[in-house]
Write a protein that holds these residues in place. Structure first.
Motif, mmCIF file in Angstrom:
data_model
loop_
_atom_site.group_PDB
_atom_site.id
_atom_site.type_symbol
_atom_site.label_atom_id
_atom_site.label_comp_id
_atom_site.label_asym_id
_atom_site.label_seq_id
_atom_site.Cartn_x
_atom_site.Cartn_y
_atom_site.Cartn_z
ATOM 1 N N ARG A 18 -2.416 3.060 8.495
ATOM 2 C CA ARG A 18 -1.644 4.279 8.772
ATOM 3 C C ARG A 18 -0.307 4.253 8.031
ATOM 4 N NH1 ARG A 18 -0.136 6.933 14.668
ATOM 5 N NH2 ARG A 18 1.169 8.620 13.836
ATOM 6 N N VAL A 19 0.353 3.091 8.046
ATOM 7 C CA VAL A 19 1.638 2.957 7.347
ATOM 8 C C VAL A 19 1.476 3.231 5.860
ATOM 9 C CG1 VAL A 19 3.370 1.281 6.593
ATOM 10 C CG2 VAL A 19 2.706 1.374 8.999
ATOM 11 N N LEU A 20 0.428 2.656 5.270
ATOM 12 C CA LEU A 20 0.221 2.825 3.833
ATOM 13 C C LEU A 20 -0.154 4.261 3.487
ATOM 14 C CD1 LEU A 20 -1.672 -0.491 2.931
ATOM 15 C CD2 LEU A 20 0.780 0.016 2.790
ATOM 16 N N ARG A 21 -0.982 4.867 4.309
ATOM 17 C CA ARG A 21 -1.361 6.270 4.062
ATOM 18 C C ARG A 21 -0.145 7.193 4.176
ATOM 19 N NH1 ARG A 21 -6.144 5.160 7.548
ATOM 20 N NH2 ARG A 21 -7.944 4.850 6.175
ATOM 21 N N ASP A 22 0.693 6.934 5.165
ATOM 22 C CA ASP A 22 1.898 7.756 5.341
ATOM 23 C C ASP A 22 2.834 7.632 4.141
ATOM 24 O OD1 ASP A 22 0.996 8.603 7.780
ATOM 25 O OD2 ASP A 22 2.290 7.291 8.965
ATOM 26 N N ALA A 23 2.736 6.486 3.428
ATOM 27 C CA ALA A 23 3.587 6.259 2.260
ATOM 28 C C ALA A 23 2.957 6.810 0.983
ATOM 29 C CB ALA A 23 3.861 4.764 2.091
ATOM 30 N N GLY A 24 1.771 7.419 1.117
ATOM 31 C CA GLY A 24 1.131 8.036 -0.038
ATOM 32 C C GLY A 24 0.117 7.171 -0.746
ATOM 33 N N VAL A 79 -3.205 -9.055 -5.049
ATOM 34 C CA VAL A 79 -3.535 -9.546 -3.708
ATOM 35 C C VAL A 79 -2.261 -9.901 -2.942
ATOM 36 C CG1 VAL A 79 -4.804 -11.246 -2.355
ATOM 37 C CG2 VAL A 79 -5.696 -10.518 -4.573
ATOM 38 N N LEU A 80 -2.090 -9.282 -1.772
ATOM 39 C CA LEU A 80 -0.981 -9.607 -0.876
ATOM 40 C C LEU A 80 -1.556 -10.307 0.348
ATOM 41 C CD1 LEU A 80 2.042 -9.337 -0.130
ATOM 42 C CD2 LEU A 80 1.461 -7.183 1.003
ATOM 43 N N VAL A 81 -1.209 -11.579 0.518
ATOM 44 C CA VAL A 81 -1.700 -12.373 1.650
ATOM 45 C C VAL A 81 -0.670 -12.327 2.769
ATOM 46 C CG1 VAL A 81 -2.309 -14.681 2.436
ATOM 47 C CG2 VAL A 81 -3.081 -13.891 0.202
ATOM 48 N N LEU A 82 -1.127 -12.020 3.984
ATOM 49 C CA LEU A 82 -0.260 -11.983 5.156
ATOM 50 C C LEU A 82 -0.463 -13.234 5.996
ATOM 51 C CD1 LEU A 82 -0.756 -8.278 6.316
ATOM 52 C CD2 LEU A 82 0.987 -9.191 4.769
ATOM 53 N N GLY A 98 -1.905 -17.462 -10.376
ATOM 54 C CA GLY A 98 -1.923 -16.290 -11.243
ATOM 55 C C GLY A 98 -0.505 -15.820 -11.463
ATOM 56 N N ALA A 99 -0.157 -15.537 -12.715
ATOM 57 C CA ALA A 99 1.224 -15.187 -13.033
ATOM 58 C C ALA A 99 1.536 -13.726 -12.760
ATOM 59 C CB ALA A 99 1.516 -15.518 -14.498
ATOM 60 N N HIS A 100 0.631 -13.006 -12.155
ATOM 61 C CA HIS A 100 0.907 -11.601 -11.863
ATOM 62 C C HIS A 100 0.039 -11.132 -10.694
ATOM 63 C CE1 HIS A 100 -2.745 -11.310 -14.329
ATOM 64 N NE2 HIS A 100 -2.966 -10.156 -13.729
ATOM 65 N N GLY A 101 0.479 -10.076 -10.048
ATOM 66 C CA GLY A 101 -0.318 -9.455 -8.996
ATOM 67 C C GLY A 101 -0.639 -10.346 -7.821
ATOM 68 N N ALA A 102 0.371 -11.061 -7.274
ATOM 69 C CA ALA A 102 0.129 -11.929 -6.129
ATOM 70 C C ALA A 102 1.331 -11.889 -5.197
ATOM 71 C CB ALA A 102 -0.142 -13.362 -6.573
ATOM 72 N N GLY A 103 1.077 -11.992 -3.892
ATOM 73 C CA GLY A 103 2.180 -11.968 -2.945
ATOM 74 C C GLY A 103 1.840 -12.661 -1.649
ATOM 75 N N TYR A 104 2.888 -13.139 -0.978
ATOM 76 C CA TYR A 104 2.755 -13.836 0.306
ATOM 77 C C TYR A 104 3.843 -13.293 1.217
ATOM 78 C CZ TYR A 104 2.567 -17.810 3.600
ATOM 79 O OH TYR A 104 2.453 -18.603 4.722
ATOM 80 N N LEU A 105 3.444 -12.688 2.334
ATOM 81 C CA LEU A 105 4.400 -12.034 3.211
ATOM 82 C C LEU A 105 4.100 -12.413 4.660
ATOM 83 C CD1 LEU A 105 6.699 -9.975 2.544
ATOM 84 C CD2 LEU A 105 5.137 -8.174 3.302
ATOM 85 N N VAL A 113 8.654 -1.166 7.481
ATOM 86 C CA VAL A 113 7.654 -0.378 6.756
ATOM 87 C C VAL A 113 7.938 -0.328 5.259
ATOM 88 C CG1 VAL A 113 6.695 1.930 6.480
ATOM 89 C CG2 VAL A 113 7.086 1.022 8.775
ATOM 90 N N GLU A 114 9.182 -0.118 4.904
ATOM 91 C CA GLU A 114 9.539 -0.029 3.488
ATOM 92 C C GLU A 114 9.265 -1.347 2.766
ATOM 93 O OE1 GLU A 114 13.528 1.308 3.008
ATOM 94 O OE2 GLU A 114 13.145 3.284 3.883
ATOM 95 N N GLU A 115 9.519 -2.460 3.447
ATOM 96 C CA GLU A 115 9.278 -3.785 2.852
ATOM 97 C C GLU A 115 7.787 -3.973 2.566
ATOM 98 O OE1 GLU A 115 10.659 -7.819 1.822
ATOM 99 O OE2 GLU A 115 11.761 -5.991 2.288
ATOM 100 N N LEU A 116 6.939 -3.600 3.517
ATOM 101 C CA LEU A 116 5.499 -3.737 3.347
ATOM 102 C C LEU A 116 4.993 -2.866 2.206
ATOM 103 C CD1 LEU A 116 2.660 -4.643 4.171
ATOM 104 C CD2 LEU A 116 2.660 -2.779 5.855
ATOM 105 N N VAL A 117 5.386 -1.603 2.218
ATOM 106 C CA VAL A 117 4.920 -0.673 1.191
ATOM 107 C C VAL A 117 5.366 -1.123 -0.191
ATOM 108 C CG1 VAL A 117 5.088 1.681 0.319
ATOM 109 C CG2 VAL A 117 4.807 1.280 2.766
ATOM 110 N N GLU A 118 6.627 -1.567 -0.296
ATOM 111 C CA GLU A 118 7.130 -2.039 -1.589
ATOM 112 C C GLU A 118 6.348 -3.253 -2.065
ATOM 113 O OE1 GLU A 118 11.144 -3.839 -3.725
ATOM 114 O OE2 GLU A 118 11.174 -3.356 -1.595
ATOM 115 N N ALA A 119 6.032 -4.176 -1.139
ATOM 116 C CA ALA A 119 5.278 -5.376 -1.504
ATOM 117 C C ALA A 119 3.897 -5.012 -2.032
ATOM 118 C CB ALA A 119 5.163 -6.304 -0.300
ATOM 119 N N VAL A 120 3.221 -4.086 -1.355
ATOM 120 C CA VAL A 120 1.894 -3.667 -1.805
ATOM 121 C C VAL A 120 1.975 -3.024 -3.186
ATOM 122 C CG1 VAL A 120 -0.054 -2.132 -1.349
ATOM 123 C CG2 VAL A 120 1.003 -3.385 0.540
ATOM 124 N N ARG A 121 2.954 -2.165 -3.369
ATOM 125 C CA ARG A 121 3.118 -1.505 -4.674
ATOM 126 C C ARG A 121 3.399 -2.530 -5.777
ATOM 127 N NH1 ARG A 121 3.346 3.969 -4.367
ATOM 128 N NH2 ARG A 121 4.011 4.956 -2.406
#
Length: 214
Positions: A18-24, A79-82, A98-105, A113-121
């Motif tokens: 829902r959070v991600l959809r609300d962010a577009g 890939v964002l790992v929670l 991998g030197a790109h497209g990876a995250g750990y949160l 919400v803004e932190e999550l959306v920014e991390a996914v983007r």
């Protein structure tokens, strides 16, 4: 941006969706385990995947294992790992594969919400994301005769934000500094730590993390 979610908690998945959809963002699919996630990705690869680090059947490192498989089979998918806990070793393992497209949160972080959306983007666009809690633990770790001791308090603040995967512009906004001042601090940090200042954000984050884990 197209996103897929994997977590064995339906309520948690639906909340993130829902959070991600609300962010577009477009949530293309959801799965409760790695097998279901890989099936979804195989049918229509998204730009990014958000996956819990612990899922069935063992609830240990299924999320990391999924990230490794995705990196090998679908390198274009971020890939964002929670995780529910600060686990620096797992975070470093994830971004260094991998030197790109990876995250750990941390899961606690997604209340922002803004932190999550920014991390996914960011991971979807090929960037790196490291939870501030992991960076703080690495920066604050006691080591004998560490070059970190030579950094000023402000330089440590710049280093901390930099290691999270933030750009110079983001450092400016976080610390309320001018671009020229941030550039000067970044140069000073790299000089004192004896690190090569990479041309792109991902390379310099990897360089900083390699130093911090040493």
């Amino acid at each position: 941006m197209r996103v897929m979610l994997a977590d064995d908690s339906v309520l948690f998945r639906e909340g993130i969706a829902r959070v991600l959809r609300d962010a577009g963002l477009e949530v293309m699919g959801q799965a409760g385990d790695v097998a279901g996630l890989m099936e979804l990705v195989g049918a229509a690869p998204p730009d990014a995947v958000v996956v819990d680090i612990r899922m069935p059947p063992t609830h240990t490192t299924e999320g990391l294992d999924a990230a490794a498989r995705l990196r090998e089979e679908y390198p274009q998918v971020g890939v964002l790992v929670l995780s529910a806990h600060v686990e620096p070793a797992y975070a470093l393992e994830l971004v260094e594969t991998g030197a790109h497209g990876a995250g750990y949160l941390l899961k606690d972080r997604i209340t922002d919400v803004e932190e999550l959306v920014e991390a996914v983007r960011r991971v979807g666009a090929g960037g790196l994301v490291i939870d501030p809690g992991v960076v703080a633990q690495l920066v604050g770790r006691a080591r004998a005769h560490s070059p970190l001791d030579d950094l000023s308090e402000r330089e440590r603040e710049v280093l901390t934000v930099m290691a999270e995967g933030r750009s110079n512009q983001a450092i400016c906004q976080r610390l309320f500094l001018s671009p020229k001042t941030v550039e000067a601090y970044v140069r000073s940090v790299f000089t004192k730590l004896g690190l090569h200042q990479g041309a792109d954000d991902n390379r310099r984050v990897l360089a900083v993390l390699a130093f911090l884990r040493g």
